[in-house]
Design an enzyme around this catalytic site. Structure first.
Site, PDB file in Angstrom:
ATOM      1  N   SER A   1      -0.853  14.071  -5.470  1.00  0.00           N
ATOM      2  CA  SER A   1      -0.626  12.807  -4.772  1.00  0.00           C
ATOM      3  C   SER A   1       0.021  13.034  -3.413  1.00  0.00           C
ATOM      4  O   SER A   1       0.803  13.955  -3.229  1.00  0.00           O
ATOM      5  CB  SER A   1       0.225  11.853  -5.613  1.00  0.00           C
ATOM      6  OG  SER A   1       1.267  12.514  -6.230  1.00  0.00           O
ATOM      7  N   ARG A   2      -0.399  12.199  -2.480  1.00  0.00           N
ATOM      8  CA  ARG A   2       0.103  12.202  -1.105  1.00  0.00           C
ATOM      9  C   ARG A   2      -0.169  13.506  -0.362  1.00  0.00           C
ATOM     10  O   ARG A   2       0.482  13.827   0.611  1.00  0.00           O
ATOM     11  CB  ARG A   2       1.603  11.884  -1.070  1.00  0.00           C
ATOM     12  CG  ARG A   2       1.984  10.544  -1.655  1.00  0.00           C
ATOM     13  CD  ARG A   2       1.408   9.445  -0.840  1.00  0.00           C
ATOM     14  NE  ARG A   2       1.989   8.163  -1.256  1.00  0.00           N
ATOM     15  CZ  ARG A   2       1.645   7.026  -0.747  1.00  0.00           C
ATOM     16  NH1 ARG A   2       0.729   6.963   0.187  1.00  0.00           N
ATOM     17  NH2 ARG A   2       2.180   5.905  -1.169  1.00  0.00           N
TER      18      ARG A   2
ATOM     19  N   GLY B   1      -3.123  14.244   1.140  1.00  0.00           N
ATOM     20  CA  GLY B   1      -4.083  14.032   2.213  1.00  0.00           C
ATOM     21  C   GLY B   1      -5.526  14.091   1.749  1.00  0.00           C
ATOM     22  O   GLY B   1      -6.432  14.094   2.574  1.00  0.00           O
TER      23      GLY B   1
ATOM     24  N   ALA C   1     -13.927   1.824  -4.014  1.00  0.00           N
ATOM     25  CA  ALA C   1     -12.529   1.776  -4.442  1.00  0.00           C
ATOM     26  C   ALA C   1     -12.492   1.532  -5.945  1.00  0.00           C
ATOM     27  O   ALA C   1     -13.068   0.557  -6.429  1.00  0.00           O
ATOM     28  CB  ALA C   1     -11.795   0.669  -3.700  1.00  0.00           C
ATOM     29  N   THR C   2     -11.844   2.432  -6.666  1.00  0.00           N
ATOM     30  CA  THR C   2     -11.770   2.286  -8.116  1.00  0.00           C
ATOM     31  C   THR C   2     -10.484   1.596  -8.567  1.00  0.00           C
ATOM     32  O   THR C   2     -10.340   1.280  -9.740  1.00  0.00           O
ATOM     33  CB  THR C   2     -11.871   3.659  -8.805  1.00  0.00           C
ATOM     34  OG1 THR C   2     -10.780   4.473  -8.378  1.00  0.00           O
ATOM     35  CG2 THR C   2     -13.199   4.325  -8.505  1.00  0.00           C
TER      36      THR C   2
ATOM     37  N   HIS D   1      -4.965   2.370   2.653  1.00  0.00           N
ATOM     38  CA  HIS D   1      -6.314   2.932   2.618  1.00  0.00           C
ATOM     39  C   HIS D   1      -7.280   2.061   3.428  1.00  0.00           C
ATOM     40  O   HIS D   1      -8.095   2.577   4.180  1.00  0.00           O
ATOM     41  CB  HIS D   1      -6.803   3.064   1.177  1.00  0.00           C
ATOM     42  CG  HIS D   1      -6.262   4.260   0.466  1.00  0.00           C
ATOM     43  ND1 HIS D   1      -7.053   5.321   0.109  1.00  0.00           N
ATOM     44  CD2 HIS D   1      -5.015   4.576   0.051  1.00  0.00           C
ATOM     45  CE1 HIS D   1      -6.322   6.233  -0.498  1.00  0.00           C
ATOM     46  NE2 HIS D   1      -5.073   5.791  -0.546  1.00  0.00           N
TER      47      HIS D   1
ATOM     48  N   ARG E   1      -9.755   2.959   7.176  1.00  0.00           N
ATOM     49  CA  ARG E   1     -11.218   2.998   7.162  1.00  0.00           C
ATOM     50  C   ARG E   1     -11.810   2.310   8.377  1.00  0.00           C
ATOM     51  O   ARG E   1     -11.354   1.245   8.775  1.00  0.00           O
ATOM     52  CB  ARG E   1     -11.754   2.336   5.889  1.00  0.00           C
ATOM     53  CG  ARG E   1     -11.458   3.109   4.637  1.00  0.00           C
ATOM     54  CD  ARG E   1     -12.266   2.607   3.471  1.00  0.00           C
ATOM     55  NE  ARG E   1     -12.030   1.230   3.124  1.00  0.00           N
ATOM     56  CZ  ARG E   1     -11.184   0.816   2.178  1.00  0.00           C
ATOM     57  NH1 ARG E   1     -10.485   1.689   1.498  1.00  0.00           N
ATOM     58  NH2 ARG E   1     -11.056  -0.469   1.921  1.00  0.00           N
TER      59      ARG E   1
END
Length: 184
Positions: free
Chosen positions: A10-11, A13, A33-34, A51, A55
């Protein structure tokens, strides 16, 4: 078409690396996106917002927390599909019994293998620490590890993102034989 698997803690990149790779695609990009939105969890919503803000505006975003294979089956040639993330998707279907889970994985792998689109899949790394003390945690860890290994076996590129670096494991490592898939 190529399958790219990006994994990491996690975190680290990993999502940003996936987005970087998708930006180089000449055609349209579909971001899957889940994550499921939760109005009662402001911190979770902030992660989703972060997120979204990264984009490009011309990317299409589809939210699919459960039936990932059916959605990916609609991919067309010339498209790039970025799935973020497999661990979140797995958490959404974690209560499937073992037979159902194996069928779900087999269906997903078949769709990935036959897709005419470029696919970029992001997966979390969870198995580098202690064995979870509770059964559901062990099921999650084991299923995610097995799933990423099976996808890695069919992927043309596999990256490990950690410490802000993307390591191309397909250049640095040696591919293991494809697992039989039942248990590892």
């Amino acid at each position: 078409m190529p399958i790219t698997l990006i994994t990491g803690p996690s975190r680290s990149g990993k999502s940003e690396w996936a987005e970087h790779l998708a930006r180089s695609h000449a055609g349209s990009v579909i971001y899957v996106a889940t994550a499921q939105r939760r109005a009662d969890d402001a911190e979770w919503q902030a992660r989703i917002d972060q997120h979204q803000q990264r984009r490009p505006a011309d990317w299409t975003c589809l939210e699919e927390p459960v039936d990932l294979a059916a959605l990916l089956a609609t991919a067309a040639a010339g498209e790039c599909w970025l799935v973020d993330a497999l661990g979140t998707w797995l958490a959404n279907v974690l209560e499937q019994d073992e037979d159902t889970w194996q069928s779900t994985v087999a269906t997903l792998l078949a769709v990935l293998r036959s897709s005419p689109a470029e696919l970029i899949l992001v997966a979390e790394e969870t198995g580098w620490g202690v064995v979870p003390a509770y059964p559901l945690g062990r099921i999650f860890r084991d299923r995610l590890g097995s799933l990423t290994r099976r996808i890695g076996a069919i992927a043309q590129s596999v990256y490990l993102v950690t410490g802000g670096y993307a390591l191309d494991l397909t250049q640095l490592g040696v591919r293991l034989p494809e697992p039989d898939g039942a248990t590892e």
